[in-house]
Each structure stands twice: as C-alpha cells, then as structure tokens.
Motif scaffolding. Structure first.
Motif, PDB file in Angstrom:
ATOM      1  N   HIS A  31       0.811  -1.181   0.039  1.00  0.00           N
ATOM      2  CA  HIS A  31       0.000   0.051   0.031  1.00  0.00           C
ATOM      3  C   HIS A  31       0.706   1.290  -0.241  1.00  0.00           C
ATOM      4  O   HIS A  31       0.296   2.517  -0.009  1.00  0.00           O
ATOM      5  N   ASP A  32       2.153   1.168   0.229  1.00  0.00           N
ATOM      6  CA  ASP A  32       2.932   2.562   0.265  1.00  0.00           C
ATOM      7  C   ASP A  32       4.357   2.177  -0.523  1.00  0.00           C
ATOM      8  O   ASP A  32       5.117   1.717  -0.052  1.00  0.00           O
ATOM      9  N   ASP A  33       4.416   2.701  -1.598  1.00  0.00           N
ATOM     10  CA  ASP A  33       5.398   2.265  -2.651  1.00  0.00           C
ATOM     11  C   ASP A  33       6.575   3.377  -2.047  1.00  0.00           C
ATOM     12  O   ASP A  33       7.920   3.085  -2.578  1.00  0.00           O
ATOM     13  N   ARG A  34       6.531   4.021  -1.092  1.00  0.00           N
ATOM     14  CA  ARG A  34       7.752   4.955  -0.271  1.00  0.00           C
ATOM     15  C   ARG A  34       8.185   4.124   0.823  1.00  0.00           C
ATOM     16  O   ARG A  34       9.279   4.632   1.516  1.00  0.00           O
ATOM     17  N   MET A  35       7.777   3.060   1.343  1.00  0.00           N
ATOM     18  CA  MET A  35       8.103   2.408   2.697  1.00  0.00           C
ATOM     19  C   MET A  35       9.453   1.887   2.451  1.00  0.00           C
ATOM     20  O   MET A  35       9.642   1.059   1.758  1.00  0.00           O
ATOM     21  N   THR A 128      -3.728   4.068  12.943  1.00  0.00           N
ATOM     22  CA  THR A 128      -3.720   4.424  11.635  1.00  0.00           C
ATOM     23  C   THR A 128      -3.753   3.105  10.698  1.00  0.00           C
ATOM     24  O   THR A 128      -3.104   2.358  11.117  1.00  0.00           O
ATOM     25  N   ALA A 129      -4.258   3.093   9.584  1.00  0.00           N
ATOM     26  CA  ALA A 129      -4.483   2.223   8.784  1.00  0.00           C
ATOM     27  C   ALA A 129      -4.342   2.530   7.054  1.00  0.00           C
ATOM     28  O   ALA A 129      -4.966   3.566   6.962  1.00  0.00           O
ATOM     29  N   TYR A 130      -3.792   1.870   6.335  1.00  0.00           N
ATOM     30  CA  TYR A 130      -4.030   2.215   4.914  1.00  0.00           C
ATOM     31  C   TYR A 130      -5.512   2.080   4.362  1.00  0.00           C
ATOM     32  O   TYR A 130      -6.267   1.292   4.648  1.00  0.00           O
ATOM     33  N   ALA A 131      -5.888   3.069   3.683  1.00  0.00           N
ATOM     34  CA  ALA A 131      -7.454   3.065   3.163  1.00  0.00           C
ATOM     35  C   ALA A 131      -7.571   1.987   2.185  1.00  0.00           C
ATOM     36  O   ALA A 131      -8.665   1.377   2.323  1.00  0.00           O
ATOM     37  N   ARG A 153      -3.173  12.021  -0.408  1.00  0.00           N
ATOM     38  CA  ARG A 153      -1.562  12.149  -0.868  1.00  0.00           C
ATOM     39  C   ARG A 153      -1.706  12.020  -2.380  1.00  0.00           C
ATOM     40  O   ARG A 153      -2.531  11.297  -2.954  1.00  0.00           O
ATOM     41  N   ARG A 154      -0.700  12.645  -2.623  1.00  0.00           N
ATOM     42  CA  ARG A 154      -0.273  12.475  -4.306  1.00  0.00           C
ATOM     43  C   ARG A 154       0.916  12.429  -4.356  1.00  0.00           C
ATOM     44  O   ARG A 154       2.018  12.655  -3.789  1.00  0.00           O
TER      45      ARG A 154
END
Length: 154
Positions: A31-35, A128-131, A153-154
């Motif tokens: 869910h988060d390509d920046r992690m 907090t959880a990913y949408a 976020r974008r």
C-alpha cells in the motif's frame, strides 16, 4: 482457542522484529511504495529494545501453534497544550499471521492494549491504517475506532 498474549522481553525481540517485518511486507509493501521495507531488519531491534524500558510504550506478542503469531506495539501520547487533559493511546503497529486471523488473536491483543492504556490514564485511542486495507479498517471499526481525520496524498 486460548490466546497467549505476553509482554515482549529481550528474548522475544527477534520474534517481534520478524512479525513487524512481515507486516511491512504484507501491508506497507502493498500500500505504500515509499516505505523502506528494510527498516525492521536494519533498525527494528534497537528501536523495540528501547521501548522495553519506556513506561509509555507497550510491546506484546501472541503465540500460535507454531510460535509467535502476531504482535502489537502501542504508545501513550501525553497531553499537550492543544489537547489539555487528553492522554492518547496510539496503536502503532499490529499484525496477526494470516493463518491465525479470525481466531480471536487480534481481539486478545487489542483488549490487552486497552487495559494497559486505561490503567495508564488514556482517555483517547488512535490507530492508523491504509485506506486500501479494508480488512484492517473493518477490524478496527469492530473494536470501536471511527474515522477522525483523512490524509490525502499525491
């Protein structure tokens, strides 16, 4: 099934880090390509070891048939001038292994977290959880959490 939930000791840090690493790959990696998926192996041991002596932190693991099957890490955020009188229990990280989900392990972890937080003065709770993680959102809603803020976020 009887769920064995215990506080993390120094001997359990490697198992906690392993569970956190799995969470990073299963959830953050999807869910988060920046992690930074390497963070648990690189910094997790030192980070969680410091939490063991922090009175405002809680590290739990739950045991399944084949050893540690999940974890929960929680922190207390003490009141500040913007939120007088509020002590917030923040559920920082939680995972139950896929093969152990829907057995009550997650509920056992959250209940233990709630007890600890309330006994330490918490009067607010956050997670907090990913949408896109609809299963996690449904689980947390089932435990009384409700949407409060939305981050775009974008």
């Amino acid at each position: 099934m009887d769920h064995f939930v215990s506080a993390v000791s120094a001997e359990l840090i490697p198992a906690l880090v392993s569970s956190v690493e799995a969470l990073f790959h299963e959830d953050g990696g999807r869910h988060d390509d920046r992690m930074d998926l390497a963070w648990p192996q690189r910094e997790g041991s030192a980070y969680y070891t410091t939490l063991l002596t922090d009175e405002d932190a809680l590290c739990l693991v739950t045991q399944g048939e084949h050893g540690v099957a999940g974890h929960l890490v929680g922190r207390l955020r003490r009141q500040d001038s913007l939120h007088p009188g509020v002590v917030t229990a923040v559920l920082e990280s939680m995972r139950v292994a896929a093969e152990e989900r829907r057995t009550g392990m997650g509920t056992a972890l959250v209940e233990r977290f709630d007890e600890w937080a309330k006994s330490n003065g918490a009067n607010g709770f956050e997670v907090t959880a990913y949408a896109a993680n609809t299963d996690a959102l449904a689980f947390y809603r089932g435990h009384g959490f409700r949407e409060f803020e939305v981050t775009l976020r974008r």
